[in-house]
Write a protein that holds these residues in place. Structure first.
Motif, PDB file in Angstrom:
ATOM      1  N   LEU A   1      -1.903   8.383   5.439  1.00  0.00           N
ATOM      2  CA  LEU A   1      -2.169   6.799   5.838  1.00  0.00           C
ATOM      3  C   LEU A   1      -1.514   6.443   7.243  1.00  0.00           C
ATOM      4  O   LEU A   1      -0.058   6.822   7.669  1.00  0.00           O
ATOM      5  CB  LEU A   1      -1.061   6.190   5.376  1.00  0.00           C
ATOM      6  CG  LEU A   1      -1.883   4.376   5.484  1.00  0.00           C
ATOM      7  CD1 LEU A   1      -2.189   4.033   5.193  1.00  0.00           C
ATOM      8  CD2 LEU A   1       0.433   3.571   4.562  1.00  0.00           C
ATOM      9  N   GLN A   2      -2.563   5.718   7.876  1.00  0.00           N
ATOM     10  CA  GLN A   2      -2.019   5.346   9.099  1.00  0.00           C
ATOM     11  C   GLN A   2      -2.437   4.205  10.059  1.00  0.00           C
ATOM     12  O   GLN A   2      -4.067   3.613   8.668  1.00  0.00           O
ATOM     13  CB  GLN A   2      -2.127   6.854  10.513  1.00  0.00           C
ATOM     14  CG  GLN A   2      -3.680   6.832  10.574  1.00  0.00           C
ATOM     15  CD  GLN A   2      -4.379   7.822  11.554  1.00  0.00           C
ATOM     16  OE1 GLN A   2      -4.070   9.147  11.244  1.00  0.00           O
ATOM     17  NE2 GLN A   2      -4.294   7.417  13.050  1.00  0.00           N
ATOM     18  N   VAL A   3      -2.386   3.310  10.132  1.00  0.00           N
ATOM     19  CA  VAL A   3      -2.716   2.060  10.944  1.00  0.00           C
ATOM     20  C   VAL A   3      -3.222   1.699  12.083  1.00  0.00           C
ATOM     21  O   VAL A   3      -2.553   2.484  12.972  1.00  0.00           O
ATOM     22  CB  VAL A   3      -1.362   1.029  10.352  1.00  0.00           C
ATOM     23  CG1 VAL A   3      -2.180  -0.270  10.807  1.00  0.00           C
ATOM     24  CG2 VAL A   3      -1.222   1.006   9.208  1.00  0.00           C
ATOM     25  N   GLU A   4      -4.591   1.703  12.709  1.00  0.00           N
ATOM     26  CA  GLU A   4      -4.822   1.293  13.706  1.00  0.00           C
ATOM     27  C   GLU A   4      -6.011  -0.279  14.534  1.00  0.00           C
ATOM     28  O   GLU A   4      -6.542  -0.555  12.989  1.00  0.00           O
ATOM     29  CB  GLU A   4      -6.286   2.581  13.611  1.00  0.00           C
ATOM     30  CG  GLU A   4      -6.251   3.211  15.126  1.00  0.00           C
ATOM     31  CD  GLU A   4      -7.130   4.301  14.687  1.00  0.00           C
ATOM     32  OE1 GLU A   4      -8.173   4.141  15.453  1.00  0.00           O
ATOM     33  OE2 GLU A   4      -6.318   5.714  14.790  1.00  0.00           O
TER      34      GLU A   4
ATOM     35  N   ASP B   1       5.016   2.904  11.268  1.00  0.00           N
ATOM     36  CA  ASP B   1       6.678   2.680  11.269  1.00  0.00           C
ATOM     37  C   ASP B   1       7.657   2.208   9.997  1.00  0.00           C
ATOM     38  O   ASP B   1       8.819   2.000   9.064  1.00  0.00           O
ATOM     39  CB  ASP B   1       7.371   1.973  12.099  1.00  0.00           C
ATOM     40  CG  ASP B   1       6.388   2.761  13.439  1.00  0.00           C
ATOM     41  OD1 ASP B   1       6.489   3.941  12.722  1.00  0.00           O
ATOM     42  OD2 ASP B   1       6.391   2.169  13.780  1.00  0.00           O
ATOM     43  N   SER B   2       6.630   1.293   9.141  1.00  0.00           N
ATOM     44  CA  SER B   2       7.483   0.498   7.803  1.00  0.00           C
ATOM     45  C   SER B   2       6.839  -0.240   6.851  1.00  0.00           C
ATOM     46  O   SER B   2       4.872   0.225   7.207  1.00  0.00           O
ATOM     47  CB  SER B   2       7.417  -1.329   8.486  1.00  0.00           C
ATOM     48  OG  SER B   2       5.737  -1.547   8.566  1.00  0.00           O
ATOM     49  N   GLU B   3       7.494  -0.284   6.242  1.00  0.00           N
ATOM     50  CA  GLU B   3       5.677  -0.842   4.995  1.00  0.00           C
ATOM     51  C   GLU B   3       4.768  -1.071   5.041  1.00  0.00           C
ATOM     52  O   GLU B   3       4.661  -2.736   6.078  1.00  0.00           O
ATOM     53  CB  GLU B   3       7.256  -2.014   4.035  1.00  0.00           C
ATOM     54  CG  GLU B   3       6.632  -1.410   2.445  1.00  0.00           C
ATOM     55  CD  GLU B   3       7.396  -2.228   1.487  1.00  0.00           C
ATOM     56  OE1 GLU B   3       8.552  -2.083   1.310  1.00  0.00           O
ATOM     57  OE2 GLU B   3       7.261  -2.558   0.185  1.00  0.00           O
TER      58      GLU B   3
ATOM     59  N   LEU C   1       0.838  -1.027   0.291  1.00  0.00           N
ATOM     60  CA  LEU C   1      -0.077   0.034  -0.053  1.00  0.00           C
ATOM     61  C   LEU C   1       0.662   1.260  -0.527  1.00  0.00           C
ATOM     62  O   LEU C   1       0.440   2.425  -0.545  1.00  0.00           O
ATOM     63  CB  LEU C   1      -1.048  -0.163   1.425  1.00  0.00           C
ATOM     64  CG  LEU C   1      -2.380   1.195   1.473  1.00  0.00           C
ATOM     65  CD1 LEU C   1      -2.970   1.224   0.041  1.00  0.00           C
ATOM     66  CD2 LEU C   1      -3.064   0.950   2.453  1.00  0.00           C
ATOM     67  N   SER C   2       1.927   1.408   0.723  1.00  0.00           N
ATOM     68  CA  SER C   2       3.020   1.817   0.889  1.00  0.00           C
ATOM     69  C   SER C   2       3.052   2.742  -0.103  1.00  0.00           C
ATOM     70  O   SER C   2       3.364   3.557  -1.341  1.00  0.00           O
ATOM     71  CB  SER C   2       4.136   2.305   1.494  1.00  0.00           C
ATOM     72  OG  SER C   2       4.020   1.674   2.525  1.00  0.00           O
TER      73      SER C   2
END
Ligand code: ADP
Length: 488
Positions: A388-391, A351-353, A322-323
């Motif tokens: 973009l963020q991940v939760e 923090d990561s791909e 997605l990155s």
């Protein structure tokens, strides 16, 4: 027609089964009764023979024949027995007969004689010496294990035959009557049971394309037939839904194609009549081509939406970065935003791909649609931020612009087909009003959600949530959109 009806077949089977059961039970009772009556007569004959043997003959086995006959006579008179008796010597020759039937002696068959020589009693039925059948018991009289005489006792079977013939009469007379009555009851019951089916058929016959919203009546109590009506009703609901979808599709398509077609027609007619130079004709053709492109975009988008609504939107689900996809979109957006000199930012707050399961091409198309809108509805020199963020198990992508914003009352409608906040301006921009509907369809097919927040004059933010796990992505079955994005 009636012969092929379920009612008739049910009643026929019922009547046949009933006939078999009635015949079998009549036969059973007839045989049981006759054998029971015969065994009673046999018991009586054996009792008589044993008493005669014990009390009169065997004690005097060697007495002269004449005396034996007198003894037998005395017994029969003394006991007032209505049967017949006779004595034979051990070779089977008749010695005397007491109470003979019409003067005819009781016969002694070869099989009886054979059995007697083995000192065993023998029963047989004779049909010749009398008008009614006669049951004869031939009984051996022995002394010191030696056969000395043969005693024969007999009874007419006329009373038993009378009873059995009465029974036969009752069975023959009553059975057809019972069969007829019960068959009529069966026909009535079949009618009663199938009445709702006839009603369902009648109601179903009334339902046509014009009144697809009509439903079949549901009968009480809740039984197989009411569940059949229920099933047909839900089938009708599904049919109505897809019928409405097709109608909506045709209505939308004809409504949206009417304007470009009218322009196409008008321009062509004008230039055919008035165009003087090749250049003027060329301009008309170019303008026509634009309208044709718009029409094919509308049709293509409508088809995508129709398939998505029919749960037929094909997704090529695979794992991708997605990155990387956001990087590509960012570069693409920068190029698109150049004419209006917007500032495009990409903020990856991870923090990561990030890897995602989904259809890369469709997700690219979806994001490009949103960014295109932001570019389109933001005055030159605006700012557009993609982040973009991940939760937990979700990725959250936001597209924020500093554009014109969307008035509150329009916010709930912007994902509807052909909905445009400012119809006139959008047409000039080449928008079909289908972009956000397709965006929503793609996100929903991936098991995600989309939200919008906007302040007029300040800007709009679209927030997209997509599941990270493969099992939450819902792929469809049949092939569909595989072309690169074309609209907006
Ligand atoms: P269109 O093809 O007209 O852009 P869309 O379905 O993409 O159709 O969008 C529907 C409507 O929502 C647009 O007509 C526009 O009025 C409004 N809209 C969409 N995105 C934005 C945005 N970023 N800023 C302001 N208005 C927007």
């Amino acid at each position: 027609m009636i012969l092929r009806s379920i009612r008739f077949r049910l009643t026929l089977w019922y009547a046949l089964t009933l006939a078999v059961v009635l015949t079998a039970s009549s036969l059973f009772w007839y045989i049981a009764l006759s054998s029971n009556m015969l065994s009673h007569i046999d018991e009586r004959l054996l009792d008589v023979a044993r008493v005669i043997e014990k009390e009169h003959l065997s004690a005097h086995a060697d007495i002269p024949n004449k005396q034996a006959c007198t003894d037998l006579d005395n017994y029969i008179i003394g006991h007032n027995w209505a049967g017949y008796a006779q004595v034979r010597n051990n070779l089977g020759n008749l010695i005397c007969t007491i109470n003979s039937i019409d003067g005819i002696p009781l016969p002694l068959s070869t099989s009886a004689l054979l059995q007697i020589t083995k000192k065993l009693p023998y029963y047989e039925i004779d049909y010749e010496i009398s008008t009614s059948a006669v049951r004869i018991l031939s009984y051996p009289i022995t002394t010191k294990d030696r056969l000395v005489r043969i005693l024969q006792v007999a009874e007419k079977l006329d009373s038993m035959e009378h009873t059995l013939s009465d029974l036969r009469f009752i069975f023959l007379m009553l059975s057809p009557f019972a069969l007829l009555t019960l068959t009529c009851c069966g026909w009535f019951l079949a009618n009663q049971a199938l009445a709702p089916v006839i009603q369902i058929t009648e109601s179903a016959r009334q339902i046509t394309a014009e009144n697809l919203n009509a439903r079949l009546p549901i009968h009480e109590p809740q039984d197989e037939l009411s569940s059949l009506s229920d099933t047909i009703n839900s089938m009708l609901a599904r049919l109505e839904e897809s019928f409405n979808r097709v109608m909506q599709f045709s209505a939308d398509a004809s409504h949206e194609l009417r304007t470009p077609l009218a322009i196409l027609k008008g321009e062509t007619e004008v230039s055919l009549r008035w165009a003087k130079s090749e250049e003027e004709l060329r301009q008309t053709l170019e303008s026509n081509l634009e309208e044709i492109n718009l029409m094919s975009r509308i049709l293509e988008d409508l088809l995508v939406l129709a398939k998505s609504e029919a749960k037929d939107l094909h997704l090529d689900i695979e794992e991708f970065s997605l990155s990387d996809l956001l990087q590509d979109i960012y570069i693409h957006a920068k190029t698109l935003a150049e004419p209006k000199q917007h500032l495009i930012h990409l903020r990856l707050q991870v923090d990561s791909e990030i890897h995602l399961w989904g259809d890369q091409i469709q997700l690219y198309r979806m994001l490009l649609n949103i960014i295109n809108n932001s570019i389109k509805y933001t005055r030159p020199g605006g700012i557009i931020e993609l982040s973009l963020q991940v939760e937990k198990n979700e990725v959250i992508i936001t597209v924020q612009d500093s554009g014109v914003g969307i008035p509150k009352e329009h916010l709930t409608h912007i994902f509807d087909r052909f909905y445009r906040v400012d119809a006139a301006r959008n047409r000039e921009d080449g928008g079909t009003g289908l972009g956000l509907s397709i965006v929503k369809a793609i996100i929903m097919a991936h098991g995600g959600t989309i939200d919008v927040a906007s302040v007029v004059g300040e800007g709009t933010t679209f927030t997209i949530t997509l599941p990270l796990n493969k099992q939450n992505v819902r792929p469809h079955n049949s092939p569909d959109i595989d072309k690169p994005p074309t609209n907006d």
